[in-house]
Design a protein around this motif. Sequence first.
Motif, short mmCIF file in Angstrom:
data_model
loop_
_atom_site.label_atom_id
_atom_site.label_comp_id
_atom_site.label_asym_id
_atom_site.label_seq_id
_atom_site.Cartn_x
_atom_site.Cartn_y
_atom_site.Cartn_z
N GLU A 193 0.56 -0.95 0.32
CA GLU A 193 0.12 -0.27 -0.26
C GLU A 193 1.16 1.22 -0.03
OE1 GLU A 193 -4.58 -0.24 2.46
OE2 GLU A 193 -2.46 -1.32 3.73
N ALA A 194 1.90 1.06 0.80
CA ALA A 194 3.29 2.68 0.54
C ALA A 194 3.68 3.05 -0.53
CB ALA A 194 3.84 2.63 1.50
N VAL A 195 3.52 1.47 -2.02
CA VAL A 195 4.38 2.17 -3.08
C VAL A 195 3.68 2.01 -3.96
CG1 VAL A 195 6.62 1.54 -2.41
CG2 VAL A 195 5.82 0.14 -2.73
N GLY A 196 4.08 2.50 -5.11
CA GLY A 196 2.99 1.71 -6.21
C GLY A 196 4.00 1.56 -7.55
N GLY A 197 3.05 1.41 -8.56
CA GLY A 197 3.53 0.49 -9.75
C GLY A 197 4.09 -0.96 -9.54
N VAL A 198 5.30 -1.05 -10.48
CA VAL A 198 5.92 -2.19 -10.53
C VAL A 198 7.34 -2.39 -8.64
CG1 VAL A 198 8.52 -3.05 -10.72
CG2 VAL A 198 7.07 -2.05 -12.47
N THR A 199 7.57 -1.87 -7.81
CA THR A 199 7.72 -1.56 -6.30
C THR A 199 6.30 -2.83 -5.92
OG1 THR A 199 9.23 0.16 -6.43
CG2 THR A 199 8.86 -0.74 -4.06
N ALA A 200 5.10 -2.06 -6.40
CA ALA A 200 4.37 -2.18 -4.83
C ALA A 200 3.92 -3.82 -6.06
CB ALA A 200 2.75 -1.83 -5.55
N ALA A 201 3.83 -4.45 -7.32
CA ALA A 201 3.25 -5.73 -7.62
C ALA A 201 5.00 -6.64 -6.60
CB ALA A 201 3.77 -5.21 -9.08
N LEU A 202 6.30 -6.01 -7.12
CA LEU A 202 6.87 -6.72 -6.25
C LEU A 202 6.71 -6.86 -4.83
CD1 LEU A 202 10.34 -4.86 -7.96
CD2 LEU A 202 9.22 -7.26 -8.24
N ALA A 203 6.57 -6.11 -3.95
CA ALA A 203 6.30 -5.86 -2.26
C ALA A 203 4.79 -6.78 -2.02
CB ALA A 203 5.70 -5.07 -2.08
N LEU A 204 4.17 -7.44 -3.18
CA LEU A 204 2.89 -7.91 -2.96
C LEU A 204 3.42 -9.72 -3.34
CD1 LEU A 204 -0.24 -8.68 -2.90
CD2 LEU A 204 -0.95 -8.16 -4.80
N GLY A 205 3.96 -9.28 -4.22
CA GLY A 205 4.43 -11.02 -4.61
C GLY A 205 5.68 -11.34 -3.56
N TRP A 206 6.12 -10.87 -3.11
CA TRP A 206 6.91 -10.91 -1.67
C TRP A 206 5.90 -11.82 -0.37
CZ3 TRP A 206 9.37 -14.03 0.64
CH2 TRP A 206 10.35 -13.36 2.12
N GLU A 207 4.99 -10.56 -0.51
CA GLU A 207 3.68 -10.99 1.27
C GLU A 207 3.48 -12.21 0.62
OE1 GLU A 207 4.34 -9.56 3.63
OE2 GLU A 207 5.16 -7.58 3.55
N ARG A 208 3.29 -12.31 -1.06
CA ARG A 208 1.95 -14.05 -0.67
C ARG A 208 3.22 -14.53 -0.73
NH1 ARG A 208 -0.28 -11.74 -6.10
NH2 ARG A 208 -2.30 -10.74 -5.89
N ARG A 209 3.89 -14.85 -1.03
CA ARG A 209 5.21 -15.86 -1.35
C ARG A 209 5.83 -16.57 0.21
NH1 ARG A 209 7.28 -14.19 -6.05
NH2 ARG A 209 8.52 -12.53 -5.34
N GLY A 210 6.05 -15.13 0.94
CA GLY A 210 6.72 -15.31 3.12
C GLY A 210 5.50 -15.48 3.66
#
Length: 391
Positions: free
Chosen positions: A124-141
């Motif tokens: 929620e704190a970022v946008g674009g590619v960075t948000a996609a990467l953060a979400l992908g990590w949270e799903r995997r982590g």
Amino acid sequence: MHQSATDPRPRVLHLTQPVDGGVARVVTDLVRAQVAEGLDVTVACPDGPLTANLRTLGADVRRWEATRSPGPALVGEVRRLTRVIEQVRPDLVHAHSAKAGLAGRIAVRGRIPTVFQPHAWSFEAVGGVTAALALGWERRGARWSARTVCVSEAERRTGLRAGIAGRWRVIPNGIDTGRFRPAAADTVRARLVPEADPAAPLVVCVGRLCRQKGQDVLLRAWDAVLRRVPEARLVLVGDGPERDALRERAPRSVLFAGAVADAVPWYQAADLVVLPSRWEGMALAPLEAMACGRPVLMTDVDGARESLPPELAPRCLAPTENPAALADAVAALLLDPPLRESLGLQGRRHVLTTHDVRRTSEAVAGLYRDLLDAEPAARVAPTEYREPIHS
């Protein structure tokens, strides 16, 4: 509860980055309660004022150098954290916020029961590619989290909607209701802002000066507030990366108090406490303000409605990213002293019964017991398992 062969006390390792703001206060409150309960508590975090406070409470503090944001330094941060974990040999790891949650779960990889507490979601704190990467990590982590602790049901639902799986526990934030208590506003205000007209309405916003907390939205609303309440004053309490940009756009009626060791007097001095956040899990500032008997106005982000008695929501919530609506709500409350007094009294009663930090600490202690008493195979959630667990 599991006991070490050499020390009967369960060893808990807290990991935290950041080391200021609400996250630091939550960690401090948990450490205080856990040391008093007899746990062997270690905290790994960067150096700063937090480390001295934690040592005073009786915690073992290990230096863990880590930046606030992910980047190339992550590999070294994980390596350093792995060494800390090998030295401490904890029975349970509790990782706070996105960065510690990222490095900690990579270092542990589910070999030790790991509690992850996002304190608001990183994507929620970022946008674009960075948000996609953060979400992908949270799903995997999530597969390496024995439990994911959310501070509000709304925060949990945000995670579920984002496709994050795991075993959930909702434990609302709590505050020290003995420390945060009412005082005579006029007396406190005369000490903090001696040059101000004691009869002028005072609005206070406490929080890190950053995009998340939305002080820029409040400043955009302030001119409209002044048109209706010309004598009003606004104080921004805190420091952060947006300080200089906020100062540039602030009119003379806005005071920057900077970072303070104790925000209690500022709450006590306020006629109204405003938190115009863009996102939260459950902010501490409104709870602290209500415990001081002060009315609050929040944007309707995750955790805001759950912070309030249901009957207060219509008066105490404003839409996000809407300076005009925020200005209307601030001005309406400043022009209605009896309503403000009523909201302050109702808010304090609610915090005393629902958000005392002792309830929060007891709920976390119960979660630890559940994990440490469980069979090893039951400590880590399967990837697609979603079980809402409420405290």
